[in-house]
Enzyme design. Structure first.
Site, PDB file in Angstrom:
ATOM      1  N   LYS A  41       1.030  -1.237  -0.068  1.00  0.00           N
ATOM      2  CA  LYS A  41       0.022   0.043   0.108  1.00  0.00           C
ATOM      3  C   LYS A  41       0.880   1.337   0.144  1.00  0.00           C
ATOM      4  O   LYS A  41       1.339   1.635   0.827  1.00  0.00           O
ATOM      5  CB  LYS A  41      -1.069  -0.129   1.180  1.00  0.00           C
ATOM      6  CG  LYS A  41      -2.039   1.025   0.882  1.00  0.00           C
ATOM      7  CD  LYS A  41      -2.689   1.513   2.355  1.00  0.00           C
ATOM      8  CE  LYS A  41      -1.817   2.571   3.084  1.00  0.00           C
ATOM      9  NZ  LYS A  41      -1.737   3.943   2.097  1.00  0.00           N
ATOM     10  N   CYS A  63      14.253  10.486   5.848  1.00  0.00           N
ATOM     11  CA  CYS A  63      14.113  10.167   7.351  1.00  0.00           C
ATOM     12  C   CYS A  63      15.782  10.056   7.959  1.00  0.00           C
ATOM     13  O   CYS A  63      15.793  10.245   9.281  1.00  0.00           O
ATOM     14  CB  CYS A  63      13.571   8.813   7.529  1.00  0.00           C
ATOM     15  SG  CYS A  63      14.096   7.508   6.250  1.00  0.00           S
ATOM     16  N   GLU A 105      10.156   0.441   9.835  1.00  0.00           N
ATOM     17  CA  GLU A 105      10.936   1.533   9.549  1.00  0.00           C
ATOM     18  C   GLU A 105      10.622   2.901   9.997  1.00  0.00           C
ATOM     19  O   GLU A 105       9.740   3.343   9.054  1.00  0.00           O
ATOM     20  CB  GLU A 105      11.399   1.239   8.101  1.00  0.00           C
ATOM     21  CG  GLU A 105      12.258   0.228   7.624  1.00  0.00           C
ATOM     22  CD  GLU A 105      13.704  -0.121   8.399  1.00  0.00           C
ATOM     23  OE1 GLU A 105      14.336   0.935   8.811  1.00  0.00           O
ATOM     24  OE2 GLU A 105      14.323  -1.155   8.002  1.00  0.00           O
ATOM     25  N   GLU A 129      10.486  15.394  14.724  1.00  0.00           N
ATOM     26  CA  GLU A 129      10.846  15.238  13.311  1.00  0.00           C
ATOM     27  C   GLU A 129      10.168  16.299  12.384  1.00  0.00           C
ATOM     28  O   GLU A 129       8.741  16.312  12.541  1.00  0.00           O
ATOM     29  CB  GLU A 129      10.466  13.730  12.917  1.00  0.00           C
ATOM     30  CG  GLU A 129      10.952  13.421  11.330  1.00  0.00           C
ATOM     31  CD  GLU A 129      10.772  12.088  11.189  1.00  0.00           C
ATOM     32  OE1 GLU A 129       9.446  11.681  11.452  1.00  0.00           O
ATOM     33  OE2 GLU A 129      11.417  11.783  10.179  1.00  0.00           O
TER      34      GLU A 129
HETATM   35  P1  NAD Z   1       2.712   8.109   7.726  1.00  0.00           P
HETATM   36  O1  NAD Z   1       3.301   7.395   8.819  1.00  0.00           O
HETATM   37  O2  NAD Z   1       1.909   9.313   7.871  1.00  0.00           O
HETATM   38  O3  NAD Z   1       2.382   7.164   6.562  1.00  0.00           O
HETATM   39  C1  NAD Z   1       2.877   6.166   6.045  1.00  0.00           C
HETATM   40  C2  NAD Z   1       2.015   5.196   5.423  1.00  0.00           C
HETATM   41  O4  NAD Z   1       1.003   4.771   6.467  1.00  0.00           O
HETATM   42  C3  NAD Z   1       0.906   5.809   4.339  1.00  0.00           C
HETATM   43  O5  NAD Z   1       0.922   4.721   3.496  1.00  0.00           O
HETATM   44  C4  NAD Z   1      -0.243   5.885   5.167  1.00  0.00           C
HETATM   45  O6  NAD Z   1      -1.293   5.904   4.388  1.00  0.00           O
HETATM   46  C5  NAD Z   1      -0.333   4.920   6.099  1.00  0.00           C
HETATM   47  N1  NAD Z   1      -1.076   4.968   7.240  1.00  0.00           N
HETATM   48  C6  NAD Z   1      -1.376   6.087   7.836  1.00  0.00           C
HETATM   49  N2  NAD Z   1      -2.269   5.733   8.845  1.00  0.00           N
HETATM   50  C7  NAD Z   1      -2.351   4.290   8.836  1.00  0.00           C
HETATM   51  C8  NAD Z   1      -3.019   3.567   9.807  1.00  0.00           C
HETATM   52  N3  NAD Z   1      -3.887   4.078  10.683  1.00  0.00           N
HETATM   53  N4  NAD Z   1      -2.926   2.266   9.477  1.00  0.00           N
HETATM   54  C9  NAD Z   1      -1.951   1.695   8.411  1.00  0.00           C
HETATM   55  N5  NAD Z   1      -1.522   2.784   7.665  1.00  0.00           N
HETATM   56  C10 NAD Z   1      -1.400   3.917   7.766  1.00  0.00           C
HETATM   57  O7  NAD Z   1       4.220   8.572   7.073  1.00  0.00           O
HETATM   58  P2  NAD Z   1       4.444   9.756   5.836  1.00  0.00           P
HETATM   59  O8  NAD Z   1       4.180  11.023   6.348  1.00  0.00           O
HETATM   60  O9  NAD Z   1       3.829   9.235   4.764  1.00  0.00           O
HETATM   61  O10 NAD Z   1       6.162   9.600   5.704  1.00  0.00           O
HETATM   62  C11 NAD Z   1       6.791  10.256   6.475  1.00  0.00           C
HETATM   63  C12 NAD Z   1       7.387   9.503   7.815  1.00  0.00           C
HETATM   64  O11 NAD Z   1       8.251   8.346   7.083  1.00  0.00           O
HETATM   65  C13 NAD Z   1       8.592  10.387   8.512  1.00  0.00           C
HETATM   66  O12 NAD Z   1       8.244  10.023   9.888  1.00  0.00           O
HETATM   67  C14 NAD Z   1       9.858   9.415   7.850  1.00  0.00           C
HETATM   68  O13 NAD Z   1      11.048   9.330   8.930  1.00  0.00           O
HETATM   69  C15 NAD Z   1       9.350   8.049   7.867  1.00  0.00           C
HETATM   70  N6  NAD Z   1      10.238   7.221   6.937  1.00  0.00           N
HETATM   71  C16 NAD Z   1      10.933   6.487   7.444  1.00  0.00           C
HETATM   72  C17 NAD Z   1      11.823   5.655   6.640  1.00  0.00           C
HETATM   73  C18 NAD Z   1      12.765   4.580   7.337  1.00  0.00           C
HETATM   74  O14 NAD Z   1      13.462   3.975   6.408  1.00  0.00           O
HETATM   75  N7  NAD Z   1      13.078   4.433   8.502  1.00  0.00           N
HETATM   76  C19 NAD Z   1      11.878   5.973   5.484  1.00  0.00           C
HETATM   77  C20 NAD Z   1      11.047   6.816   4.546  1.00  0.00           C
HETATM   78  C21 NAD Z   1      10.225   7.492   5.305  1.00  0.00           C
END
Ligand code: NAD
Length: 505
Positions: free
Chosen positions: A184, A293, A259, A392
């Protein structure tokens, strides 16, 4: 060179990829994909319903026995073809990634797309190296063998900051190891994940091995994490959502791979090469508009270099060219959305009450005013426990703080809940050696910040999660080991039966 194409035409059938075909979502709700550089809609699609998630999981479950039963060589050959098709589609992938995220083309062309192609090539090779660790006689009369097996259907949830690379990182180790997958993507950036799946089909990877559900987190994401036929949940995103996903997934006892967020420290000791540190900090803070990230977010600079570092960073930030992501001269594009830009601006506005905004701290006016742009921003004078240092921000914002002793620099670097990445800057190998040992993070760069490699593991410590992406280490997450124990005596009555039958054994 980016290759433009008509997005509506390409995805006319919808933005779900189920068993090798594009389909429309059945949730009844629409989602826009917006070009953040202009604020204009570039695509609209219907979101996945929970029934679409069920269809995707069924397709993945149906494909599992055949794909898991293929030899490593067969999977490897398919992944080699996959890497080749992705390479042929590089121009279109770079176009779609820059369009939906606002990334400067030099970033999508030189980092996102080649990085993903290289990942596919790496896992094509790595697929043939999967093995159990040993076979041998660990007790008289028995031979033990360790089998390494795929887990089953993997449900993956990915963020919007690097949609293509996140698809690659989630999908490739999973399918190289013989799993099948339902991915997803973030709902605002589904395009390159769909193109990635189409490339897999074109490369001959069987239908159902890779399925995409473009749906809302609360609906499709939670349904996928809770699904009883999904054996593993692999999530990349924020720590807050990761905790929620973990709760849901553990209620059905699934393997988890998380992650999560980061707040990478950038520690500059007083013997560092100042020019290298200044350039490294600006590039490390601004890459992908800071929506990375592992981005450099907190620079700790030892007192003798502090003033020169702050003025060097401010001067260099002023030279960065904001502009149209499709202009090859553009250094910094918009943030992914106006919502994200406003969130970043909120952090900076609140920081004005407890710190100094040295440069930036505003959205540009004029031609760029319609886009989700934000100027490179430098903050000083923030306390270690302030939100600008602890949370963050995920935008082009660097906070700089001074430190005195090496002990203090390392302690401050470790003083947030996160532990994804860090860097240490010094000409002294003993200082950087100590920092790399003592900083609690999944990656520590020495005199650099950001580069990643397909061969090396990426993943967090502490609240940045657990599990590794990329590299052969990711197979530890995407496989399970089985002990198979053979009796090699052929005897009907074994020695150990005495523990049950006594003298009658
Ligand atoms: P997010 O946590 O808002 O969303 C990530 C994913 O989760 C999206 O696909 C979203 O639709 C889904 N999601 C949201 N609510 C959900 C729920 N209740 N249940 C299941 N899925 C749900 O993150 P974002 O804003 O898309 O991305 C930014 C974040 O990602 C930052 O915190 C960044 O640090 C992190 N990130 C981490 C890495 C890593 O390797 N550690 C890599 C890239 C991004």
């Amino acid at each position: 060179m980016v290759q433009r194409f008509d997005v509506h035409e390409r995805f006319a059938e919808g933005a779900q990829y189920l068993a090798g075909e594009l389909r429309d979502g059945s949730s009844g709700r629409s989602q826009q994909v917006v070009d953040p550089a202009t604020g204009e809609q570039v695509f609209s699609y219907r979101l996945a319903s929970t029934a679409d998630v069920d269809t995707a999981v069924r397709a993945a479950a149906d494909a599992f026995p055949g794909w898991a039963g293929a030899t490593p060589g067969e999977r490897s050959n398919a992944l080699h073809r996959f890497a080749a098709v992705l390479g042929e589609r590089a121009g279109e992938l770079a176009y779609a990634e820059s369009l939906q995220c606002g990334k400067p083309v030099k970033l999508s062309e030189e980092f996102d797309v080649p990085g993903s192609v290289d990942n596919a090539a790496f896992f094509a090779g790595a697929a043939r190296h999967l093995e159990g660790r040993s076979a041998g006689e660990y007790s008289p009369g028995h031979t033990s063998v360790v089998r390494r097996e795929p887990i089953g259907v993997v449900g993956s949830i990915a963020p919007w900051n690097y949609p293509l690379q996140m698809a690659a990182w989630k999908v490739l180790p999973a399918i190289a190891a013989g799993n099948t997958i339902v991915l997803k993507p973030a709902e605002i950036t589904p395009l390159t994940s769909l193109m990635f799946a189409q490339a897999a089909t074109e490369a001959g990877i069987p239908d159902g091995v890779l399925n995409i559900v473009s749906g809302a987190g609360r609906e499709a994401g939670e349904h996928l994490a809770a699904h009883p036929d999904v054996a593993m949940t692999s999530f990349t995103g924020s720590t807050a959502v990761g905790k929620r996903v973990a709760e849901i997934a553990t209620s059905t006892v699934k393997r988890l791979h998380l992650e999560l967020g980061g707040k990478a420290p950038f520690v500059v000791f007083d013997d560092a090469d100042l020019e290298a540190a200044v350039h490294g900090a600006v590039a490390g803070a601004l890459i992908n508009s800071g929506q990375d990230c592992t981005a450099a977010t907190r620079a700790y600079v030892q007192r003798p270099l502090y003033d020169a570092f702050v003025s060097g960073v401010a001067d260099l930030m002023a030279t960065v060219r904001l502009g149209d992501p499709f202009d090859p001269a553009t250094d910094l594009g918009p943030l992914v959305s106006h919502t994200q830009r406003d969130r970043v601006a909120g952090f900076v506005e609140r920081a004005r009450s407890y710190a100094t905004v040295v440069t930036g701290g505003e959205a540009p006016q004029g031609d760029l005013a319609k886009g989700a742009y934000y100027r490179p921003t430098l903050i000083t004078g923030a306390a270690q426990d302030s939100e600008a240092v602890q949370q963050e921000i995920f935008g082009p914002v660097l906070v700089v703080l001074p430190f005195d002793s090496d002990d203090e620099g390392i302690a401050l670097a470790n003083d947030t809940p996160y532990g994804l990445a860090a860097s240490a800057w010094s000409r002294d190998v003993y200082r950087t050696g100590r920092a790399s040992r003592e900083i609690k993070a999944g990656c520590v760069w020495v005199n650099d910040h950001i580069p990643i490699l397909s061969e090396m593991p990426h993943g967090g410590y502490k609240a940045s999660g657990f599990g590794k992406d990329m590299s052969a280490y990711s197979f530890e997450d995407y496989t399970q080991v089985k002990h198979v124990m053979y009796d090699n005596t052929g005897a009907a009555r074994k020695d150990w039966h005495r523990t049950v039958f006594g003298d009658r054994a």
